[in-house]
Design a protein around this motif. Sequence first.
Motif, PDB file in Angstrom:
ATOM      1  N   GLU A   1     -34.880 -48.969 -15.536  1.00 16.91           N
ATOM      2  CA  GLU A   1     -34.897 -48.412 -14.179  1.00 16.91           C
ATOM      3  C   GLU A   1     -36.127 -47.541 -13.974  1.00 16.91           C
ATOM      4  O   GLU A   1     -36.738 -47.558 -12.905  1.00 16.91           O
ATOM      5  CB  GLU A   1     -33.623 -47.613 -13.904  1.00 16.91           C
ATOM      6  CG  GLU A   1     -33.536 -47.089 -12.477  1.00 16.91           C
ATOM      7  CD  GLU A   1     -33.655 -48.162 -11.394  1.00 16.91           C
ATOM      8  OE1 GLU A   1     -34.275 -47.873 -10.350  1.00 16.91           O
ATOM      9  OE2 GLU A   1     -33.150 -49.283 -11.577  1.00 16.91           O
ATOM     10  N   SER A   2     -36.520 -46.801 -14.994  1.00 14.86           N
ATOM     11  CA  SER A   2     -37.738 -45.993 -14.888  1.00 14.86           C
ATOM     12  C   SER A   2     -38.967 -46.874 -14.685  1.00 14.86           C
ATOM     13  O   SER A   2     -39.848 -46.544 -13.890  1.00 14.86           O
ATOM     14  CB  SER A   2     -37.928 -45.136 -16.143  1.00 14.86           C
ATOM     15  OG  SER A   2     -36.898 -44.188 -16.254  1.00 14.86           O
TER      16      SER A   2
ATOM     17  N   ILE B   1     -39.027 -49.810 -13.231  1.00 14.23           N
ATOM     18  CA  ILE B   1     -38.967 -50.311 -11.859  1.00 14.23           C
ATOM     19  C   ILE B   1     -39.387 -49.221 -10.878  1.00 14.23           C
ATOM     20  O   ILE B   1     -40.139 -49.477  -9.932  1.00 14.23           O
ATOM     21  CB  ILE B   1     -37.566 -50.864 -11.532  1.00 14.23           C
ATOM     22  CG1 ILE B   1     -37.305 -52.135 -12.352  1.00 14.23           C
ATOM     23  CG2 ILE B   1     -37.432 -51.147 -10.033  1.00 14.23           C
ATOM     24  CD1 ILE B   1     -35.898 -52.684 -12.239  1.00 14.23           C
ATOM     25  N   GLN B   2     -38.930 -47.998 -11.083  1.00 17.69           N
ATOM     26  CA  GLN B   2     -39.333 -46.896 -10.198  1.00 17.69           C
ATOM     27  C   GLN B   2     -40.836 -46.689 -10.229  1.00 17.69           C
ATOM     28  O   GLN B   2     -41.463 -46.454  -9.196  1.00 17.69           O
ATOM     29  CB  GLN B   2     -38.612 -45.607 -10.591  1.00 17.69           C
ATOM     30  CG  GLN B   2     -37.149 -45.610 -10.240  1.00 17.69           C
ATOM     31  CD  GLN B   2     -36.425 -44.380 -10.759  1.00 17.69           C
ATOM     32  OE1 GLN B   2     -37.014 -43.498 -11.382  1.00 17.69           O
ATOM     33  NE2 GLN B   2     -35.128 -44.322 -10.517  1.00 17.69           N
ATOM     34  N   ASN B   3     -41.445 -46.792 -11.406  1.00 21.24           N
ATOM     35  CA  ASN B   3     -42.891 -46.628 -11.510  1.00 21.24           C
ATOM     36  C   ASN B   3     -43.643 -47.785 -10.875  1.00 21.24           C
ATOM     37  O   ASN B   3     -44.694 -47.590 -10.264  1.00 21.24           O
ATOM     38  CB  ASN B   3     -43.305 -46.429 -12.966  1.00 21.24           C
ATOM     39  CG  ASN B   3     -43.014 -45.025 -13.426  1.00 21.24           C
ATOM     40  OD1 ASN B   3     -43.748 -44.105 -13.101  1.00 21.24           O
ATOM     41  ND2 ASN B   3     -41.925 -44.844 -14.153  1.00 21.24           N
ATOM     42  N   VAL B   4     -43.132 -48.992 -10.989  1.00 23.09           N
ATOM     43  CA  VAL B   4     -43.732 -50.146 -10.311  1.00 23.09           C
ATOM     44  C   VAL B   4     -43.698 -49.923  -8.806  1.00 23.09           C
ATOM     45  O   VAL B   4     -44.681 -50.188  -8.106  1.00 23.09           O
ATOM     46  CB  VAL B   4     -42.999 -51.450 -10.704  1.00 23.09           C
ATOM     47  CG1 VAL B   4     -43.266 -52.564  -9.706  1.00 23.09           C
ATOM     48  CG2 VAL B   4     -43.404 -51.884 -12.099  1.00 23.09           C
ATOM     49  N   CYS B   5     -42.568 -49.430  -8.303  1.00 22.31           N
ATOM     50  CA  CYS B   5     -42.450 -49.145  -6.867  1.00 22.31           C
ATOM     51  C   CYS B   5     -43.489 -48.110  -6.439  1.00 22.31           C
ATOM     52  O   CYS B   5     -44.066 -48.209  -5.347  1.00 22.31           O
ATOM     53  CB  CYS B   5     -41.042 -48.658  -6.528  1.00 22.31           C
ATOM     54  SG  CYS B   5     -39.767 -49.904  -6.731  1.00 22.31           S
TER      55      CYS B   5
ATOM     56  N   CYS C   1     -34.430 -56.777 -11.379  1.00 16.29           N
ATOM     57  CA  CYS C   1     -33.352 -55.823 -11.628  1.00 16.29           C
ATOM     58  C   CYS C   1     -33.344 -55.491 -13.116  1.00 16.29           C
ATOM     59  O   CYS C   1     -34.092 -56.067 -13.904  1.00 16.29           O
ATOM     60  CB  CYS C   1     -32.003 -56.325 -11.134  1.00 16.29           C
ATOM     61  SG  CYS C   1     -31.362 -57.745 -11.973  1.00 16.29           S
ATOM     62  N   GLN C   2     -32.494 -54.558 -13.464  1.00 13.04           N
ATOM     63  CA  GLN C   2     -32.459 -54.095 -14.843  1.00 13.04           C
ATOM     64  C   GLN C   2     -31.034 -53.879 -15.306  1.00 13.04           C
ATOM     65  O   GLN C   2     -30.137 -53.655 -14.505  1.00 13.04           O
ATOM     66  CB  GLN C   2     -33.274 -52.815 -14.993  1.00 13.04           C
ATOM     67  CG  GLN C   2     -32.748 -51.622 -14.232  1.00 13.04           C
ATOM     68  CD  GLN C   2     -31.702 -50.833 -15.000  1.00 13.04           C
ATOM     69  OE1 GLN C   2     -31.750 -50.728 -16.216  1.00 13.04           O
ATOM     70  NE2 GLN C   2     -30.745 -50.267 -14.282  1.00 13.04           N
TER      71      GLN C   2
END
Length: 129
Positions: free
Chosen positions: A14-15, A17-21, A32-33
Amino acid sequence: MIGILLITHGTFGESLIQNVCHVLNKRPPLICQLGVAAQDDPLDILPLAKLLLKEVDDGDGVLIMTDILGASPSNLALKLLEQGRIEGVAGVNLPMLLRALTYRNNGIQLIMQKAISGGHDGVTNMQRP
């Protein structure tokens, strides 16, 4: 478009994905993760992993990315692989994930190669100019 499923320890996926965003200024589609906790039995969460796999698969295949080869998340991912359609790479990091997102419209073999090279090339000795 090739989907991406991160299967990692704890909240690492999730971290990422948040950084990619943050880098892309938007959440990419079909990603998803699944975070695996220390107390999770991989066989108990296999049905959830299969459900998430379906959520990110629009028919072009899925790249599963895990953090450490041989650990519970990668052992779970191994149970989901289907050669040529659902492939996996271990050692996920932010450069690897960004590279995979960049090449996800170019086939499963190329996305795997680019993800691995992105992860490898993202690890370098920093030097002052």
